[in-house]
Design a protein around this motif. Structure first.
Motif, mmCIF file in Angstrom:
data_model
loop_
_atom_site.group_PDB
_atom_site.id
_atom_site.type_symbol
_atom_site.label_atom_id
_atom_site.label_comp_id
_atom_site.label_asym_id
_atom_site.label_seq_id
_atom_site.Cartn_x
_atom_site.Cartn_y
_atom_site.Cartn_z
ATOM 1 N N LYS A 102 19.757 -23.096 -43.717
ATOM 2 C CA LYS A 102 18.802 -22.462 -44.512
ATOM 3 C C LYS A 102 20.744 -22.238 -45.302
ATOM 4 C CE LYS A 102 14.556 -22.168 -42.260
ATOM 5 N NZ LYS A 102 13.566 -21.478 -42.424
ATOM 6 N N TRP A 103 21.272 -21.764 -44.831
ATOM 7 C CA TRP A 103 22.218 -20.807 -45.308
ATOM 8 C C TRP A 103 23.171 -22.221 -46.753
ATOM 9 C CZ3 TRP A 103 27.601 -21.015 -46.725
ATOM 10 C CH2 TRP A 103 27.718 -20.238 -47.771
ATOM 11 N N ASP B 250 16.893 -20.143 -33.728
ATOM 12 C CA ASP B 250 16.770 -19.569 -34.734
ATOM 13 C C ASP B 250 17.941 -20.659 -35.363
ATOM 14 O OD1 ASP B 250 18.430 -18.026 -33.449
ATOM 15 O OD2 ASP B 250 17.931 -16.547 -34.097
ATOM 16 N N HIS C 199 26.539 -17.181 -32.252
ATOM 17 C CA HIS C 199 27.216 -16.897 -33.424
ATOM 18 C C HIS C 199 27.901 -18.521 -33.821
ATOM 19 C CE1 HIS C 199 30.250 -15.786 -36.772
ATOM 20 N NE2 HIS C 199 30.967 -16.490 -36.294
ATOM 21 N N ARG D 157 22.479 -30.768 -38.610
ATOM 22 C CA ARG D 157 22.385 -29.386 -37.020
ATOM 23 C C ARG D 157 22.634 -29.715 -35.535
ATOM 24 N NH1 ARG D 157 17.307 -26.540 -36.429
ATOM 25 N NH2 ARG D 157 17.500 -25.699 -34.086
ATOM 26 N N ASP E 21 17.528 -22.549 -37.277
ATOM 27 C CA ASP E 21 17.730 -23.275 -39.021
ATOM 28 C C ASP E 21 18.409 -21.861 -40.190
ATOM 29 O OD1 ASP E 21 16.265 -24.550 -37.724
ATOM 30 O OD2 ASP E 21 14.609 -23.912 -38.056
ATOM 31 N N ARG E 22 18.668 -20.755 -39.486
ATOM 32 C CA ARG E 22 19.203 -19.555 -41.114
ATOM 33 C C ARG E 22 20.269 -20.322 -41.176
ATOM 34 N NH1 ARG E 22 20.033 -15.206 -35.770
ATOM 35 N NH2 ARG E 22 22.044 -15.024 -35.731
ATOM 36 N N GLU E 23 21.476 -21.041 -40.360
ATOM 37 C CA GLU E 23 22.591 -21.524 -40.863
ATOM 38 C C GLU E 23 22.157 -23.003 -41.047
ATOM 39 O OE1 GLU E 23 26.920 -20.897 -40.809
ATOM 40 O OE2 GLU E 23 24.909 -19.626 -40.327
ATOM 41 N N LYS F 112 20.498 -23.095 -49.134
ATOM 42 C CA LYS F 112 20.740 -22.037 -50.439
ATOM 43 C C LYS F 112 22.365 -21.608 -50.539
ATOM 44 C CE LYS F 112 19.286 -17.752 -51.134
ATOM 45 N NZ LYS F 112 18.873 -16.084 -49.812
#
Length: 190
Positions: A145-146, A139, A9, A72, A141-143, A149
């Protein structure tokens, strides 16, 4: 990958709990973002944590050539047990040693010989955090990318950029004194 957390998280990079919202879109190696970031503590103290909420948004920028690695690392730090405080410590380490994470004139200097592992190692040394296992979360990357975006959805392309209660403040600057920020956030206080 062995030793990589399977469940994680990322703590929100949020300080304060007041009704007025300031979002700061920062690229950690940008000197102007560093200037803005370094005002976070004074801003919370002067405005009052019960009156404002400050959310940091990572604004990776390709002309800062280690931007992706550093962003990152900071978001990886937010997955550690210390959460947002670890991320803030990582950001402060970059702010305090910015030249160790940036190219001279965005294209030259000793950092051209640095690898991503060198950058992560420096950040670990300066911050006292162990970042490599969290950096390797597949993953994560999802954070990242958020954050990208969210910036794009709000029309933000450069750092630092500031939003108050969802409205971009084009005339707000990292060069403004903290009391000017407080006056913008809490106009009725003056």
């Amino acid at each position: 990958m062995a030793g990589t957390p399977t469940s994680w998280h990322a703590a929100p990079l949020t300080w304060g709990h007041g009704p007025r919202l300031l979002e700061m879109f920062l690229e950690p190696t940008c000197p102007f973002s560093v200037k803005a970031f370094n005002k976070l503590g004074a801003l919370l103290e002067q405005a009052g944590e019960d009156r404002i909420t400050v959310k940091l948004r990572m604004q990776s920028q390709p002309w800062h050539l280690f931007s992706g690695v550093v962003v990152r690392c900071i978001l990886a730090a937010s997955t550690l047990p210390e959460g947002k405080d670890a991320a803030r410590r990582a950001m402060q380490a970059v702010a305090d040693h910015r030249e160790e994470f940036e190219f001279a004139h965005h294209c030259e200097g000793p950092n051209r010989h640095a690898t991503p592992d060198d950058i992560i190692g420096r950040l670990e040394r300066y911050s006292g955090l162990t970042l490599k296992p969290a950096f390797a979360i597949p993953d994560l990357d999802r954070e990242i990318k958020w954050h990208c975006k969210y910036s794009r959805q709000n029309g933000i392309h450069a750092s630092p950029t500031f939003m108050i209660d969802g409205l971009v403040q084009p005339d707000m600057s990292s060069g403004d004194p903290v009391d000017a920020w407080v006056a913008r956030l809490l106009p009725s206080r003056n």
